[in-house]
Scaffold this active site. Structure first.
Site, PDB file in Angstrom:
ATOM      1  N   HIS A  52       0.854  -1.206   0.000  1.00 60.67           N
ATOM      2  CA  HIS A  52       0.000   0.000   0.000  1.00 60.67           C
ATOM      3  C   HIS A  52       0.888   1.254   0.000  1.00 60.67           C
ATOM      4  O   HIS A  52       0.637   2.204  -0.737  1.00 60.67           O
ATOM      5  CB  HIS A  52      -0.874   0.058   1.255  1.00 60.67           C
TER       6      HIS A  52
ATOM      7  N   SER B 222      -2.841  -7.533   3.208  1.00 55.42           N
ATOM      8  CA  SER B 222      -3.033  -7.394   4.658  1.00 55.42           C
ATOM      9  C   SER B 222      -3.389  -8.753   5.260  1.00 55.42           C
ATOM     10  O   SER B 222      -2.945  -9.096   6.358  1.00 55.42           O
ATOM     11  CB  SER B 222      -4.165  -6.409   4.945  1.00 55.42           C
TER      12      SER B 222
ATOM     13  N   ARG C 272      -2.710  -6.113  -8.171  1.00 55.06           N
ATOM     14  CA  ARG C 272      -1.539  -6.965  -7.952  1.00 55.06           C
ATOM     15  C   ARG C 272      -1.411  -8.036  -9.027  1.00 55.06           C
ATOM     16  O   ARG C 272      -0.339  -8.348  -9.483  1.00 55.06           O
ATOM     17  CB  ARG C 272      -1.625  -7.642  -6.575  1.00 55.06           C
TER      18      ARG C 272
ATOM     19  N   LYS D 294     -16.793  -6.413   8.132  1.00 51.86           N
ATOM     20  CA  LYS D 294     -15.600  -7.203   7.787  1.00 51.86           C
ATOM     21  C   LYS D 294     -14.818  -7.707   9.009  1.00 51.86           C
ATOM     22  O   LYS D 294     -13.867  -8.461   8.844  1.00 51.86           O
ATOM     23  CB  LYS D 294     -14.676  -6.391   6.879  1.00 51.86           C
TER      24      LYS D 294
HETATM   25  P1  ADP Z   1     -10.070  -3.508   0.208  1.00 52.05           P
HETATM   26  O1  ADP Z   1     -10.660  -4.233   1.369  1.00 52.05           O
HETATM   27  O2  ADP Z   1     -10.860  -2.323  -0.232  1.00 52.05           O
HETATM   28  O3  ADP Z   1      -9.648  -4.382  -0.969  1.00 52.05           O
HETATM   29  P2  ADP Z   1      -7.279  -3.292   0.889  1.00 52.05           P
HETATM   30  O4  ADP Z   1      -6.727  -2.536   2.054  1.00 52.05           O
HETATM   31  O5  ADP Z   1      -7.101  -4.766   0.899  1.00 52.05           O
HETATM   32  O6  ADP Z   1      -8.770  -2.839   0.794  1.00 52.05           O
HETATM   33  O7  ADP Z   1      -6.658  -2.725  -0.447  1.00 52.05           O
HETATM   34  C1  ADP Z   1      -6.832  -1.402  -0.872  1.00 52.05           C
HETATM   35  C2  ADP Z   1      -6.341  -1.271  -2.299  1.00 52.05           C
HETATM   36  O8  ADP Z   1      -4.946  -1.495  -2.320  1.00 52.05           O
HETATM   37  C3  ADP Z   1      -6.946  -2.281  -3.270  1.00 52.05           C
HETATM   38  O9  ADP Z   1      -7.103  -1.652  -4.525  1.00 52.05           O
HETATM   39  C4  ADP Z   1      -5.896  -3.361  -3.347  1.00 52.05           C
HETATM   40  O10 ADP Z   1      -5.946  -4.037  -4.588  1.00 52.05           O
HETATM   41  C5  ADP Z   1      -4.634  -2.519  -3.227  1.00 52.05           C
HETATM   42  N1  ADP Z   1      -3.496  -3.291  -2.714  1.00 52.05           N
HETATM   43  C6  ADP Z   1      -3.500  -4.191  -1.717  1.00 52.05           C
HETATM   44  N2  ADP Z   1      -2.280  -4.720  -1.534  1.00 52.05           N
HETATM   45  C7  ADP Z   1      -1.455  -4.110  -2.448  1.00 52.05           C
HETATM   46  C8  ADP Z   1      -0.077  -4.238  -2.788  1.00 52.05           C
HETATM   47  N3  ADP Z   1       0.706  -5.141  -2.184  1.00 52.05           N
HETATM   48  N4  ADP Z   1       0.414  -3.450  -3.778  1.00 52.05           N
HETATM   49  C9  ADP Z   1      -0.402  -2.589  -4.424  1.00 52.05           C
HETATM   50  N5  ADP Z   1      -1.720  -2.437  -4.165  1.00 52.05           N
HETATM   51  C10 ADP Z   1      -2.247  -3.183  -3.195  1.00 52.05           C
END
Ligand code: ADP
Length: 164
Positions: A21, A132, A94, A45
């Site tokens: 992120h 995450s 990803r 969630k």
């Molecule tokens: P959500 O529950 O909305 O998917 P996340 O916190 O899991 O929220 O992810 C937020 C955004 O960040 C999403 O678009 C996800 O695809 C992206 N994301 C998650 N992990 C990564 C990563 N390792 N690199 C780039 N983008 C990521």
């Protein structure tokens, strides 16, 4: 350029924020004048961290980026974006597996608000496996996640799991 074109919203659960992120936020902060990392306040969630904890960790991890701010929202993302005069939503991709869900969300959001555009930013190669969920799983089982999350998260993960 109108202000709305300089402001991008990066929404997500961030439970917790990972280096993946963070990498995306850093890259976006070089493109847009202002990036708001918007944490979803979802009750359904069942997140490991409270919204306040998640926001604190993001704030600490992005403290060296002056054009990045942290907020939270619930309800529809399109309403949140409209209230803040933002027209750009950032999402990370990803792998192809992310694309289907992300595309569905992006099209639904456009259906709800034609003014809103979603931009997909590809994950950096070295973080393309990182989520995450996997960080929480490995950390819960006692694995070392220090290379995967910022320091502010590492300390809290250890604390959280020692209290479980
Ligand atoms: P959500 O529950 O909305 O998917 P996340 O916190 O899991 O929220 O992810 C937020 C955004 O960040 C999403 O678009 C996800 O695809 C992206 N994301 C998650 N992990 C990564 C990563 N390792 N690199 C780039 N983008 C990521």
């Amino acid at each position: 350029m109108p202000a709305s074109e300089q402001l991008a919203i990066y929404p997500g659960s961030f439970d917790p924020i990972t280096n993946g992120h963070l990498d995306l936020i850093r890259r976006a902060s070089k493109i847009f004048h202002h990036v708001v990392v918007a944490t979803l306040r979802h009750e359904t969630k069942d997140p490991l961290f409270t919204t306040e904890e998640r926001m604190e960790m993001i704030t600490q991890a992005t403290s060296d980026l002056p054009n990045v701010s942290v907020d939270s929202f619930d309800g529809l993302l399109v309403d949140y974006a409209r209230e803040h005069g933002a027209r750009l939503i950032l999402r990370g991709i990803r792998a192809v597996s992310d694309y289907e869900y992300e595309l569905q969300m992006a099209l639904m959001n456009r259906q709800l608000s034609t003014e809103l555009e979603t931009l997909f930013i590809p994950a950096s190669e070295q973080y393309s496996y990182l989520s995450s969920r996997i960080v929480k799983e490995v950390s819960r089982l006692g694995g070392d996640v220090s290379a995967l999350v910022p320091a502010s998260v590492l300390a809290r993960l250890i604390e959280k799991h020692s209290n479980l």
